[in-house]
Scaffold this motif. Structure first.
Motif, mmCIF file in Angstrom:
data_model
loop_
_atom_site.group_PDB
_atom_site.id
_atom_site.type_symbol
_atom_site.label_atom_id
_atom_site.label_comp_id
_atom_site.label_asym_id
_atom_site.label_seq_id
_atom_site.Cartn_x
_atom_site.Cartn_y
_atom_site.Cartn_z
ATOM 1 N N LEU A 32 -16.131 43.185 -62.901
ATOM 2 C CA LEU A 32 -15.130 42.166 -63.189
ATOM 3 C C LEU A 32 -15.797 40.796 -63.063
ATOM 4 C CD1 LEU A 32 -12.071 41.712 -63.701
ATOM 5 C CD2 LEU A 32 -11.808 41.493 -61.251
ATOM 6 N N SER A 33 -15.684 39.997 -64.113
ATOM 7 C CA SER A 33 -16.272 38.655 -64.113
ATOM 8 C C SER A 33 -15.120 37.656 -64.188
ATOM 9 C CB SER A 33 -17.195 38.511 -65.320
ATOM 10 O OG SER A 33 -17.742 37.221 -65.341
ATOM 11 N N VAL A 34 -15.102 36.689 -63.249
ATOM 12 C CA VAL A 34 -14.042 35.686 -63.188
ATOM 13 C C VAL A 34 -14.697 34.313 -63.268
ATOM 14 C CG1 VAL A 34 -12.115 34.801 -61.836
ATOM 15 C CG2 VAL A 34 -12.706 37.227 -61.694
ATOM 16 N N LEU A 35 -14.257 33.523 -64.256
ATOM 17 C CA LEU A 35 -14.839 32.199 -64.463
ATOM 18 C C LEU A 35 -13.716 31.183 -64.602
ATOM 19 C CD1 LEU A 35 -17.299 30.353 -65.068
ATOM 20 C CD2 LEU A 35 -16.964 30.904 -67.483
ATOM 21 N N LEU A 36 -13.840 30.102 -63.861
ATOM 22 C CA LEU A 36 -12.880 28.999 -63.970
ATOM 23 C C LEU A 36 -13.545 27.887 -64.771
ATOM 24 C CD1 LEU A 36 -10.127 27.853 -63.129
ATOM 25 C CD2 LEU A 36 -11.260 26.837 -61.166
ATOM 26 N N ASN A 37 -12.867 27.426 -65.807
ATOM 27 C CA ASN A 37 -13.408 26.379 -66.666
ATOM 28 C C ASN A 37 -12.383 25.254 -66.756
ATOM 29 O OD1 ASN A 37 -15.012 24.972 -68.416
ATOM 30 N ND2 ASN A 37 -14.444 26.168 -70.217
ATOM 31 N N ASN A 38 -12.816 24.037 -66.427
ATOM 32 C CA ASN A 38 -11.921 22.887 -66.485
ATOM 33 C C ASN A 38 -12.475 21.912 -67.525
ATOM 34 O OD1 ASN A 38 -10.375 20.617 -66.119
ATOM 35 N ND2 ASN A 38 -10.551 20.582 -63.896
ATOM 36 N N GLU A 39 -11.902 21.927 -68.723
ATOM 37 C CA GLU A 39 -12.360 21.053 -69.812
ATOM 38 C C GLU A 39 -12.046 19.588 -69.526
ATOM 39 O OE1 GLU A 39 -14.180 21.785 -72.490
ATOM 40 O OE2 GLU A 39 -14.298 23.886 -71.891
ATOM 41 N N GLN A 40 -11.125 19.313 -68.616
ATOM 42 C CA GLN A 40 -10.764 17.934 -68.283
ATOM 43 C C GLN A 40 -11.874 17.235 -67.499
ATOM 44 O OE1 GLN A 40 -7.949 16.601 -69.549
ATOM 45 N NE2 GLN A 40 -7.717 18.602 -70.503
ATOM 46 N N CYS A 41 -12.745 18.022 -66.883
ATOM 47 C CA CYS A 41 -13.850 17.470 -66.106
ATOM 48 C C CYS A 41 -14.938 17.012 -67.069
ATOM 49 C CB CYS A 41 -14.394 18.529 -65.147
ATOM 50 S SG CYS A 41 -15.779 17.949 -64.160
ATOM 51 N N GLY A 42 -15.270 15.734 -67.028
ATOM 52 C CA GLY A 42 -16.252 15.173 -67.939
ATOM 53 C C GLY A 42 -17.695 15.384 -67.494
ATOM 54 N N ASP A 43 -17.902 15.879 -66.307
ATOM 55 C CA ASP A 43 -19.250 16.079 -65.789
ATOM 56 C C ASP A 43 -19.787 17.429 -66.268
ATOM 57 O OD1 ASP A 43 -21.584 16.329 -64.319
ATOM 58 O OD2 ASP A 43 -20.702 15.507 -62.489
ATOM 59 N N THR A 75 -12.449 26.632 -54.342
ATOM 60 C CA THR A 75 -13.559 25.709 -54.112
ATOM 61 C C THR A 75 -14.066 25.150 -55.439
ATOM 62 O OG1 THR A 75 -14.208 26.907 -52.119
ATOM 63 C CG2 THR A 75 -15.867 25.477 -53.124
ATOM 64 N N ALA A 76 -14.258 26.019 -56.434
ATOM 65 C CA ALA A 76 -14.737 25.584 -57.752
ATOM 66 C C ALA A 76 -13.722 24.651 -58.406
ATOM 67 C CB ALA A 76 -15.005 26.791 -58.641
ATOM 68 N N SER A 77 -12.452 24.993 -58.295
ATOM 69 C CA SER A 77 -11.398 24.157 -58.881
ATOM 70 C C SER A 77 -11.406 22.774 -58.236
ATOM 71 C CB SER A 77 -10.032 24.819 -58.689
ATOM 72 O OG SER A 77 -9.002 23.991 -59.188
ATOM 73 N N GLY A 78 -11.464 22.734 -56.920
ATOM 74 C CA GLY A 78 -11.497 21.460 -56.199
ATOM 75 C C GLY A 78 -12.730 20.647 -56.545
ATOM 76 N N LEU A 79 -13.861 21.333 -56.682
ATOM 77 C CA LEU A 79 -15.108 20.664 -57.029
ATOM 78 C C LEU A 79 -14.999 19.999 -58.399
ATOM 79 C CD1 LEU A 79 -18.084 20.037 -56.443
ATOM 80 C CD2 LEU A 79 -18.647 22.245 -57.467
ATOM 81 N N MET A 80 -14.460 20.710 -59.373
ATOM 82 C CA MET A 80 -14.348 20.140 -60.718
ATOM 83 C C MET A 80 -13.348 18.984 -60.751
ATOM 84 S SD MET A 80 -14.808 23.284 -63.372
ATOM 85 C CE MET A 80 -14.255 24.701 -62.454
ATOM 86 N N VAL A 81 -12.266 19.103 -59.995
ATOM 87 C CA VAL A 81 -11.300 17.999 -59.916
ATOM 88 C C VAL A 81 -11.964 16.787 -59.271
ATOM 89 C CG1 VAL A 81 -9.166 17.234 -58.796
ATOM 90 C CG2 VAL A 81 -9.232 19.446 -59.957
ATOM 91 N N ASP A 82 -12.733 17.039 -58.209
ATOM 92 C CA ASP A 82 -13.451 15.940 -57.540
ATOM 93 C C ASP A 82 -14.501 15.314 -58.455
ATOM 94 O OD1 ASP A 82 -11.943 16.353 -55.285
ATOM 95 O OD2 ASP A 82 -13.513 17.408 -54.171
ATOM 96 N N GLU A 84 -14.369 15.152 -61.721
ATOM 97 C CA GLU A 84 -13.661 14.342 -62.718
ATOM 98 C C GLU A 84 -13.182 13.040 -62.089
ATOM 99 O OE1 GLU A 84 -11.987 12.875 -66.128
ATOM 100 O OE2 GLU A 84 -13.559 14.346 -65.781
ATOM 101 N N SER A 85 -12.658 13.117 -60.869
ATOM 102 C CA SER A 85 -12.209 11.916 -60.167
ATOM 103 C C SER A 85 -13.389 10.962 -59.952
ATOM 104 C CB SER A 85 -11.592 12.300 -58.825
ATOM 105 O OG SER A 85 -11.250 11.164 -58.094
ATOM 106 N N PHE A 86 -14.519 11.524 -59.564
ATOM 107 C CA PHE A 86 -15.718 10.723 -59.361
ATOM 108 C C PHE A 86 -16.143 10.042 -60.654
ATOM 109 C CE2 PHE A 86 -20.378 10.440 -59.550
ATOM 110 C CZ PHE A 86 -20.601 9.571 -58.500
ATOM 111 N N MET A 87 -16.138 10.797 -61.754
ATOM 112 C CA MET A 87 -16.541 10.231 -63.045
ATOM 113 C C MET A 87 -15.613 9.079 -63.437
ATOM 114 S SD MET A 87 -19.245 11.826 -63.893
ATOM 115 C CE MET A 87 -19.489 11.472 -65.612
ATOM 116 N N LYS A 88 -14.322 9.228 -63.196
ATOM 117 C CA LYS A 88 -13.365 8.162 -63.516
ATOM 118 C C LYS A 88 -13.631 6.933 -62.650
ATOM 119 C CE LYS A 88 -9.621 11.002 -65.300
ATOM 120 N NZ LYS A 88 -8.298 11.557 -65.059
ATOM 121 N N GLN A 89 -13.931 7.145 -61.379
ATOM 122 C CA GLN A 89 -14.214 6.031 -60.484
ATOM 123 C C GLN A 89 -15.498 5.317 -60.878
ATOM 124 O OE1 GLN A 89 -14.184 7.810 -56.598
ATOM 125 N NE2 GLN A 89 -11.965 7.772 -56.443
ATOM 126 N N VAL A 90 -16.503 6.070 -61.300
ATOM 127 C CA VAL A 90 -17.753 5.466 -61.763
ATOM 128 C C VAL A 90 -17.478 4.617 -62.995
ATOM 129 C CG1 VAL A 90 -19.983 5.985 -62.862
ATOM 130 C CG2 VAL A 90 -19.321 7.158 -60.763
#
Length: 180
Positions: A32-43, A75-82, A84-90
């Motif tokens: 079983l392979s599980v992958l979380l992908n967040n296209e909203q994250c610009g990084d 953890t992966a979800s939080g990392l990608m949200v962080d 994206e937040s970082f990229m917006k702040q930059v």
């Protein structure tokens, strides 16, 4: 048959798309392979997060699936949200930096223009002074209210020019009138 699989997924409160791939392995086992992908994250670093791979029998996966995926996926979800937040702040910091630089440049140009205007007015007054045109020189001086940083210097020049004007009725150095 009723299942609570999707309610369990919803409880994870993940941001992004969850991709689950199930492949039949050897002798009653599955991969079983599980992958979380967040296209909203610009990084693009988000693309380096590997899928979570689980191996086991159907019973093993039924019993431990959510226990094994909850923490890593959150953890992966939080990392990608962080990220994206970082990229917006930059990006915001870049905008503010550009705005501050533009503001600073504008203020510098305004000050240079003001100093130039002061210098030209003072130069004209000094030229008129050399020609002995003290009243015109006094009038050509810049206004102290427009140039508060030079107000004292302007006032001294005005006093100097006023000393060359026609004598005042109240001046101490006037010739005494002769009595008749």
């Amino acid at each position: 048959m009723q299942t609570n699989f999707f309610r369990q997924i919803a409880k994870l409160n993940l941001t992004g798309d969850l991709q689950i791939t199930l492949r039949q392995g050897t002798e009653n086992s599955f991969v079983l392979s599980v992958l979380l992908n967040n296209e909203q994250c610009g990084d693009d670093a988000r693309k380096t997060i590997p899928p979570l791979n689980l191996r086991g029998t159907a019973e093993d996966l039924d019993n431990g699936f959510f226990e094994h995926i909850s923490t890593p996926l959150q953890t992966a979800s939080g990392l990608m949200v962080d990220m994206e937040s970082f990229m917006k702040q930059v990006e915001e910091a870049k905008k503010k930096s550009a705005m501050e630089k533009e503001k600073s440049d504008k203020e510098k140009k305004e000050k240079e223009a003001k100093d130039k205007k002061y210098g030209e007015a003072l130069q004209k007054a000094e030229e008129l002074e050399k020609e002995g045109k003290y009243k015109e020189a006094w009038s050509a001086l810049p206004k102290g209210s427009e140039f508060p940083e030079y107000a004292e210097k302007i006032r001294k020049k005005q006093d100097e020019y006023e000393g060359h004007f026609a004598p005042s009725l109240f001046s101490e150095n006037q010739p005494q009138s002769t009595e008749i």
